[in-house]
Design a protein around this motif. Sequence first.
Motif, PDB file in Angstrom:
ATOM      1  N   ARG A  34       6.279-162.194  42.358  1.00 29.74           N
ATOM      2  CA  ARG A  34       5.217-161.833  41.413  1.00 29.74           C
ATOM      3  C   ARG A  34       4.366-160.686  41.956  1.00 29.74           C
ATOM      4  N   LYS A  35       4.047-160.748  43.241  1.00 31.01           N
ATOM      5  CA  LYS A  35       3.249-159.685  43.849  1.00 31.01           C
ATOM      6  C   LYS A  35       3.991-158.359  43.770  1.00 31.01           C
ATOM      7  N   GLU A  36       5.279-158.387  44.034  1.00 28.50           N
ATOM      8  CA  GLU A  36       6.078-157.172  43.970  1.00 28.50           C
ATOM      9  C   GLU A  36       6.140-156.642  42.538  1.00 28.50           C
ATOM     10  N   CYS A  37       6.229-157.577  41.556  1.00 24.50           N
ATOM     11  CA  CYS A  37       6.249-157.154  40.147  1.00 24.50           C
ATOM     12  C   CYS A  37       4.934-156.474  39.763  1.00 24.50           C
ATOM     13  N   ARG A  38       3.794-157.044  40.228  1.00 26.08           N
ATOM     14  CA  ARG A  38       2.495-156.422  39.927  1.00 26.08           C
ATOM     15  C   ARG A  38       2.406-155.031  40.543  1.00 26.08           C
ATOM     16  N   GLU A  39       2.869-154.892  41.761  1.00 29.28           N
ATOM     17  CA  GLU A  39       2.841-153.574  42.410  1.00 29.28           C
ATOM     18  C   GLU A  39       3.747-152.589  41.681  1.00 29.28           C
ATOM     19  N   ASN A  40       4.904-153.061  41.253  1.00 31.90           N
ATOM     20  CA  ASN A  40       5.812-152.179  40.500  1.00 31.90           C
ATOM     21  C   ASN A  40       5.196-151.780  39.159  1.00 31.90           C
ATOM     22  N   GLN A  41       4.477-152.739  38.521  1.00 29.70           N
ATOM     23  CA  GLN A  41       3.819-152.430  37.252  1.00 29.70           C
ATOM     24  C   GLN A  41       2.754-151.357  37.443  1.00 29.70           C
ATOM     25  N   LYS A  42       1.983-151.481  38.523  1.00 34.18           N
ATOM     26  CA  LYS A  42       0.960-150.463  38.804  1.00 34.18           C
ATOM     27  C   LYS A  42       1.604-149.110  39.040  1.00 34.18           C
ATOM     28  N   GLU A  43       2.707-149.112  39.772  1.00 37.14           N
ATOM     29  CA  GLU A  43       3.396-147.858  40.054  1.00 37.14           C
ATOM     30  C   GLU A  43       3.940-147.240  38.767  1.00 37.14           C
ATOM     31  N   ILE A  44       4.470-148.100  37.893  1.00 37.23           N
ATOM     32  CA  ILE A  44       4.985-147.606  36.609  1.00 37.23           C
ATOM     33  C   ILE A  44       3.866-147.003  35.770  1.00 37.23           C
ATOM     34  N   GLN A  45       2.695-147.677  35.701  1.00 36.79           N
ATOM     35  CA  GLN A  45       1.557-147.160  34.952  1.00 36.79           C
ATOM     36  C   GLN A  45       1.098-145.826  35.511  1.00 36.79           C
ATOM     37  N   SER A  46       1.085-145.741  36.846  1.00 36.12           N
ATOM     38  CA  SER A  46       0.680-144.484  37.484  1.00 36.12           C
ATOM     39  C   SER A  46       1.644-143.354  37.133  1.00 36.12           C
ATOM     40  N   GLN A  47       2.947-143.671  37.172  1.00 35.12           N
ATOM     41  CA  GLN A  47       3.938-142.653  36.846  1.00 35.12           C
ATOM     42  C   GLN A  47       3.853-142.256  35.372  1.00 35.12           C
ATOM     43  N   LEU A  48       3.591-143.260  34.492  1.00 33.41           N
ATOM     44  CA  LEU A  48       3.451-142.952  33.064  1.00 33.41           C
ATOM     45  C   LEU A  48       2.244-142.061  32.810  1.00 33.41           C
ATOM     46  N   ALA A  49       1.118-142.319  33.526  1.00 35.19           N
ATOM     47  CA  ALA A  49      -0.069-141.477  33.353  1.00 35.19           C
ATOM     48  C   ALA A  49       0.216-140.047  33.774  1.00 35.19           C
ATOM     49  N   ALA A  50       0.949-139.903  34.891  1.00 31.28           N
ATOM     50  CA  ALA A  50       1.274-138.552  35.362  1.00 31.28           C
ATOM     51  C   ALA A  50       2.203-137.849  34.371  1.00 31.28           C
ATOM     52  N   LEU A  51       3.162-138.609  33.837  1.00 30.52           N
ATOM     53  CA  LEU A  51       4.077-138.008  32.864  1.00 30.52           C
ATOM     54  C   LEU A  51       3.355-137.631  31.580  1.00 30.52           C
ATOM     55  N   LYS A  52       2.369-138.456  31.138  1.00 33.99           N
ATOM     56  CA  LYS A  52       1.610-138.139  29.933  1.00 33.99           C
ATOM     57  C   LYS A  52       0.780-136.867  30.139  1.00 33.99           C
ATOM     58  N   GLU A  53       0.174-136.777  31.299  1.00 28.49           N
ATOM     59  CA  GLU A  53      -0.622-135.573  31.601  1.00 28.49           C
ATOM     60  C   GLU A  53       0.260-134.339  31.619  1.00 28.49           C
ATOM     61  N   LEU A  54       1.456-134.478  32.207  1.00 27.69           N
ATOM     62  CA  LEU A  54       2.384-133.353  32.254  1.00 27.69           C
ATOM     63  C   LEU A  54       2.847-132.979  30.846  1.00 27.69           C
ATOM     64  N   SER A  55       3.075-134.034  30.015  1.00 20.68           N
ATOM     65  CA  SER A  55       3.499-133.775  28.646  1.00 20.68           C
ATOM     66  C   SER A  55       2.414-133.038  27.865  1.00 20.68           C
ATOM     67  N   ASP A  56       1.143-133.448  28.064  1.00 23.94           N
ATOM     68  CA  ASP A  56       0.045-132.766  27.375  1.00 23.94           C
ATOM     69  C   ASP A  56      -0.050-131.313  27.799  1.00 23.94           C
ATOM     70  N   VAL A  57       0.100-131.051  29.074  1.00 23.60           N
ATOM     71  CA  VAL A  57       0.018-129.663  29.574  1.00 23.60           C
ATOM     72  C   VAL A  57       1.150-128.831  28.993  1.00 23.60           C
ATOM     73  N   CYS A  58       2.361-129.430  28.977  1.00 31.26           N
ATOM     74  CA  CYS A  58       3.510-128.699  28.435  1.00 31.26           C
ATOM     75  C   CYS A  58       3.316-128.410  26.943  1.00 31.26           C
ATOM     76  N   GLY A  59       2.768-129.402  26.215  1.00 31.46           N
ATOM     77  CA  GLY A  59       2.537-129.197  24.793  1.00 31.46           C
ATOM     78  C   GLY A  59       1.517-128.104  24.538  1.00 31.46           C
ATOM     79  N   LYS A  60       0.463-128.069  25.362  1.00 34.24           N
ATOM     80  CA  LYS A  60      -0.578-127.049  25.206  1.00 34.24           C
ATOM     81  C   LYS A  60      -0.019-125.667  25.489  1.00 34.24           C
ATOM     82  N   LEU A  61       0.792-125.555  26.538  1.00 34.92           N
ATOM     83  CA  LEU A  61       1.384-124.263  26.884  1.00 34.92           C
ATOM     84  C   LEU A  61       2.313-123.783  25.774  1.00 34.92           C
ATOM     85  N   GLN A  62       3.101-124.672  25.213  1.00 34.54           N
ATOM     86  CA  GLN A  62       4.027-124.284  24.146  1.00 34.54           C
ATOM     87  C   GLN A  62       3.269-123.843  22.900  1.00 34.54           C
ATOM     88  N   LYS A  63       2.126-124.498  22.601  1.00 35.14           N
ATOM     89  CA  LYS A  63       1.314-124.137  21.440  1.00 35.14           C
ATOM     90  C   LYS A  63       0.719-122.746  21.609  1.00 35.14           C
TER      91      LYS A  63
END
Length: 209
Positions: free
Chosen positions: A154-183
């Motif tokens: 369970r502890k490992e699952c929670r840590e993996n979930q946090k890591e996934i959320q962190s990676q998703l936030a970074a990917l969302k930020e990158l997606s927003d930047v890419c969208g702004k540049l394309q616009k």
Amino acid sequence: MSEKAKELKTEEAEGARVRALKEALNHSVEKVLGGWKASLFAKCFPSLATDNEAVLEAIRVSVVEAVRNAVYEDLAGIIEEEGIAGPLEELSTLVKNYSGPKYAKAWRPSGDPAADARAHDAKFLQHEKQRLIESLESHRKGSEELLHRVKAGRKECRENQKEIQSQLAALKELSDVCGKLQKEKRFSFCNTMFFGADVPHGMAEGNIV
């Protein structure tokens, strides 16, 4: 025909217990066969007993002798094949070398089957109880180990979930930047095509009057 057959022979080289056993067996066999009297055969074969008493007696003697020989042969074979002499000699040696009190009373059945059964079963039940306790302890340790592994998982699952959320936030930020540049690139291309020059991004959107 002789009614007395060959009994189990006792040898001087044999131990006292082996000789006593053979003598007891001889006595038992003779005691049983001694009950096969002529009167018993006469009751079983009344027609022969009336007119052929001599023939019936000959049959009786023959049967008794045949049974006696067969019984003694079987007993001798059992004593030899089962190796009874050896254990009896060991018993004699143990008794001879016993250093405890000579007049101590050995256990004997009390005459109460229920009490004797309890005395017999107590040791087995204690052993069974100990076996169950050990089995229970083994299962308890296994459960504790499994629980520890579950908590670690369970502890490992929670840590993996946090890591996934962190990676998703970074990917969302990158997606927003890419969208702004394309616009911005699309506005720049349109300005060049329609106005022949770059127009500020805000003016092109109608934000500047």
